[in-house]
Design an enzyme around this catalytic site. Structure first.
Site, PDB file in Angstrom:
ATOM      1  N   LYS A   4       0.820  -1.216   0.000  1.00 31.60           N
ATOM      2  CA  LYS A   4       0.000   0.000   0.000  1.00 31.60           C
ATOM      3  C   LYS A   4       0.853   1.265   0.000  1.00 31.60           C
ATOM      4  CE  LYS A   4      -4.175  -2.146   1.547  1.00 31.60           C
ATOM      5  NZ  LYS A   4      -3.686  -3.548   1.699  1.00 31.60           N
TER       6      LYS A   4
HETATM    7  C1  PLP Z   1      -4.299  -4.632   1.075  1.00 31.17           C
HETATM    8  C2  PLP Z   1      -3.508  -5.868   0.957  1.00 31.17           C
HETATM    9  C3  PLP Z   1      -3.864  -6.898   0.040  1.00 31.17           C
HETATM   10  C4  PLP Z   1      -5.107  -6.816  -0.825  1.00 31.17           C
HETATM   11  O1  PLP Z   1      -5.027  -5.825  -1.821  1.00 31.17           O
HETATM   12  P1  PLP Z   1      -6.351  -5.312  -2.560  1.00 31.17           P
HETATM   13  O2  PLP Z   1      -5.924  -4.130  -3.345  1.00 31.17           O
HETATM   14  O3  PLP Z   1      -7.311  -4.940  -1.456  1.00 31.17           O
HETATM   15  O4  PLP Z   1      -6.868  -6.414  -3.396  1.00 31.17           O
HETATM   16  C5  PLP Z   1      -3.048  -8.006  -0.055  1.00 31.17           C
HETATM   17  N1  PLP Z   1      -1.957  -8.136   0.730  1.00 31.17           N
HETATM   18  C6  PLP Z   1      -1.585  -7.191   1.616  1.00 31.17           C
HETATM   19  C7  PLP Z   1      -0.390  -7.420   2.469  1.00 31.17           C
HETATM   20  C8  PLP Z   1      -2.342  -6.019   1.763  1.00 31.17           C
HETATM   21  O5  PLP Z   1      -1.968  -5.085   2.663  1.00 31.17           O
END
Ligand code: PLP
Length: 469
Positions: A113
Site C-alpha cells: 500500500k
Molecule cells: C491490502 C492488501 C492486500 C489486498 O489488496 P487489494 O488491493 O485490497 O486487493 C493483499 N496483501 C496485503 C499485504 C495487503 O496489505
C-alpha cells in the site's frame, strides 16, 4: 484527460478533482474516460527507464491538469531509494522453481500500500496548496491501511489524519508502527471496540453533512483513483524486469482483497502492456475466486467474513470490482446501477454468460489458498530458497504454482514482508530469526502517542473539534 463515474450521473472531472474524492456523488467509482494506448515504439522507449522516470511517463497521461514540472517533482520526491530501500524500487527476483516475485513491500510500512499511498501524500499536499484548501482524513484501520496513510501524510502541510483502530486488537508491531509517530498532524485514536465499530464511527462522521463540510473531512480508502493509477506503474516495471524484450508476455498473480491491486493490472493490460493472464489469489474469503470460476458475485456480510492468517485479504465486498465490471459491460452505467442494486439487497449477480470474455479477452483466472496452504508454501520456500515470504504473498505463490502453464512467465506480487506477521511465520517454520529492515529495529520500544475513547462517534468528533478549532 477527464474522469467519469461508473454510475454515469456525475459531471466529468479533472484529475485534481478526483484525487480528493472518495465515492462519486452518484455512488459510483471514478475512471478515466478512456485508457491511453501504449504502442510498441513507446514500450521500446520505456524499457530500461528508472522507476521514477517510468512513473512520470505513465502518470502524465492521466494527471494532465498537473503541470509536468510539478508532477515530476512529486514523483521524484516519492519513489526514492531511501523510502523504498532499493534503487530499483520494485525489484524482481526468481525462486528456484522459476516463479518470479516482484517486491512491492519495501516501503516505510512494509506493505504494497506504500507504493500508492506515498505518492498520494505528496500529490494531496500539492493539490491542496494549489487550491488553497485543507483536508482532514478520518479513517479506520485494522493494521495495514492506517499505517500506510499515516506514514504518507505525516508532516504534510494542510492535512490532519484522525485514524481509529480497535483497542488491543492489533499486533505489537502494528501498534508500535502507528502509535510511535509523534508528528503533530497525526492523531491515533484507540476505540474501545472492534474494527467494525471503528468503521461505523467513520460512517457516522461521513453522514453528518454539516460536520463533514465544516471540518473538511475526507478519506484515503482503496477506491481512490490516485491509488489505482500509482499502482499501474509497477505492472509496467515488473513486466520490463521479468522479460528481455517486448515480444514476450507475462502473467501476474495478485494476492487480492478489495480488488484494488489487480484492478491496476487490468488497466495496464487495457493500455496495451503484454499481460497474458491476471491471476486473482484469494484466501478463505473467496468471493472473487467464486466469481472468476462461476460468474456468480455473492458478497458476504461481515458476520460471514473469516478471520484468517492473511488478514489484509479478509474482505467480502471487493470495492474496486465495480471498475472492472464497468469495463466488462462495455462501460454501461445503467447496467452497473442494476447490478449493484442487486448487491445492495444482498443477492449479488451472475455473469456466467460472460466467463469466456472474462478469461480470454480480459485474461482473468483465479484460485484460493487456505491456512494450511500458506503455511506449507512459507515452509517450502524457506527450505528451498532460504527466504521468508509473508502469508499474503504465500497465498499468491500457491495459486500461481497451481495455475502456471508450461512456458508461462508468472510474476507473483509480494504484498508484505514476513516481519509484519511473525506469529504465522513461526507457526510455519518454527522459531527462526525473521529479518527486519534496520530502520525498524527497536520499534516497539519507542514512546507511543494514542488517545483512548469509548465506542462513540461523539467522542471522536470532540477530538477533531479540539484539534481543528
Ligand atoms: C491490502 C492488501 C492486500 C489486498 O489488496 P487489494 O488491493 O485490497 O486487493 C493483499 N496483501 C496485503 C499485504 C495487503 O496489505
Amino acid at each position: 484527460m477527464k474522469y467519469i463515474s461508473t454510475r454515469g450521473a456525475t459531471d466529468r472531472k479533472t484529475f485534481g478533482e478526483v484525487l480528493l474524492m472518495g465515492l462519486a456523488p452518484d455512488g459510483g467509482l471514478m475512471l478515466p474516460e478512456h485508457y491511453p494506448q501504449i504502442d510498441r515504439a513507446t514500450l521500446d522507449k520505456w524499457r530500461g527507464l528508472a522507476y521514477a522516470d517510468l512513473a512520470f511517463e505513465i502518470m502524465r497521461l492521466f494527471a494532465t491538469d498537473i503541470p509536468e514540472g510539478n508532477l515530476r517533482a512529486i514523483i521524484n520526491r516519492t519513489y526514492t531509494a531511501e523510502a523504498f530501500g532499493n534503487a530499483e524500487i520494485t525489484p524482481v527476483r526468481t525462486l528456484s522453481d522459476g516463479l518470479k516475485i516482484q517486491a512491492l513491500s519495501n516501503g516505510p510500512t512494509l506493505a504494497f500500500k506504500d507504493m500508492a499511498m506515498q505518492f498520494l501524500g505528496n500529490a494531496f499536499e500539492y493539490v491542496l496548496k494549489r487550491e488553497g484548501q485543507t483536508l482532514n482524513i478520518v479513517g479506520a484501520t485494522s493494521g495495514d491501511t492506517g499505517s500506510a496513510a499515516e506514514y504518507a501524510l505525516r508532516g504534510k502541510e494542510g492535512i490532519h489524519v484522525f485514524m481509529m483502530s480497535p483497542e488491543g486488537k492489533m499486533s505489537a508491531f502494528q501498534r508500535a508502527q502507528m502509535y510511535s509517530l509523534q508528528d503533530e498532524n497525526i492523531h491515533n485514536i484507540a476505540v474501545d471496540g472492534m474494527f467494525d465499530d471503528c468503521q461505523d464511527i467513520v460512517k457516522a462522521i461521513q453522514n453528518d453533512a454539516a460536520f463533514k463540510e465544516k471540518y473538511r473531512i475526507g478519506t484515503v480508502n482503496s477506491i481512490n483513483w490516485g491509488r489505482v493509477m500509482a499502482q499501474v506503474v509497477y505492472y509496467f516495471a515488473g513486466y520490463f524486469k521479468a522479460t528481455k524484450s517486448n515480444d514476450e508476455t507475462v502473467s501476474f498473480c495478485v494476492p487480492s482483497g478489495n480488488f484494488g491491486n489487480v484492478c491496476a493490472g487490468h488497466i495496464a493490460k487495457q493500455m496495451g502492456l503484454p499481460i497474458r493472464r491476471l491471476m486473482v489469489a484469494t484466501n478463505e474469503n473467496d468471493v472473487l475466486d467464486e466469481f472468476f470460476k462461476t460468474g456468480s458475485y455473492r458478497p458476504r456480510t461481515a458476520a460471514h467474513t473469516h478471520v484468517t492468517s492473511s488478514p489484509s485479504m479478509d474482505i467480502s465486498k471487493a470495492s474496486n470490482f465495480e471498475r472492472f465490471i464497468f469495463d466488462l459491460t462495455g462501460r454501461d452505467a445503467a447496467e452497473i446501477e442494476t447490478l449493484w442494486a442487486e448487491v445492495g439487497t444482498g443477492k449479488g449477480f451472475n455473469l456466467a454468460f460472460a466467463l469466456d470474455k472474462i478469461r480470454n479477452e480480459y485474461g482473468f483466472v483465479s484460485g484460493k489458498s487456505l491456512h494450511r496452504d500458506r503455511l506449507a508454501v512459507i515452509k517450502q520456500v524457506y527450505e528451498q530458497d532460504g527466504e521468508l515470504i509473508d502469508p499474503h504473498t504465500a497465498d499468491g505463490v500457491k495459486v500461481a504454482r497451481e495455475l502456471r502453464e508450461a512456458g508461462e512467465t508468472v510474476v507473483c506480487l509480494e504484498t508484505a514482508l514476513a516481519a509484519k506477521f511473525a506469529d504465522t511465520i513461526r507457526e510455519a517454520v518454527g522459531d527462526v530469526e525473521i529479518p527486519r529492515p534496520a530502520k525498524l529495529q527497536g520499534l516497539e520500544d519507542l514512546p507511543q502517542k494514542v488517545q483512548n475513547v469509548p465506542n462513540q462517534a461523539e467522542a471522536v468528533k470532540e477530538i477533531i473539534r479540539n484539534v481543528l478549532n
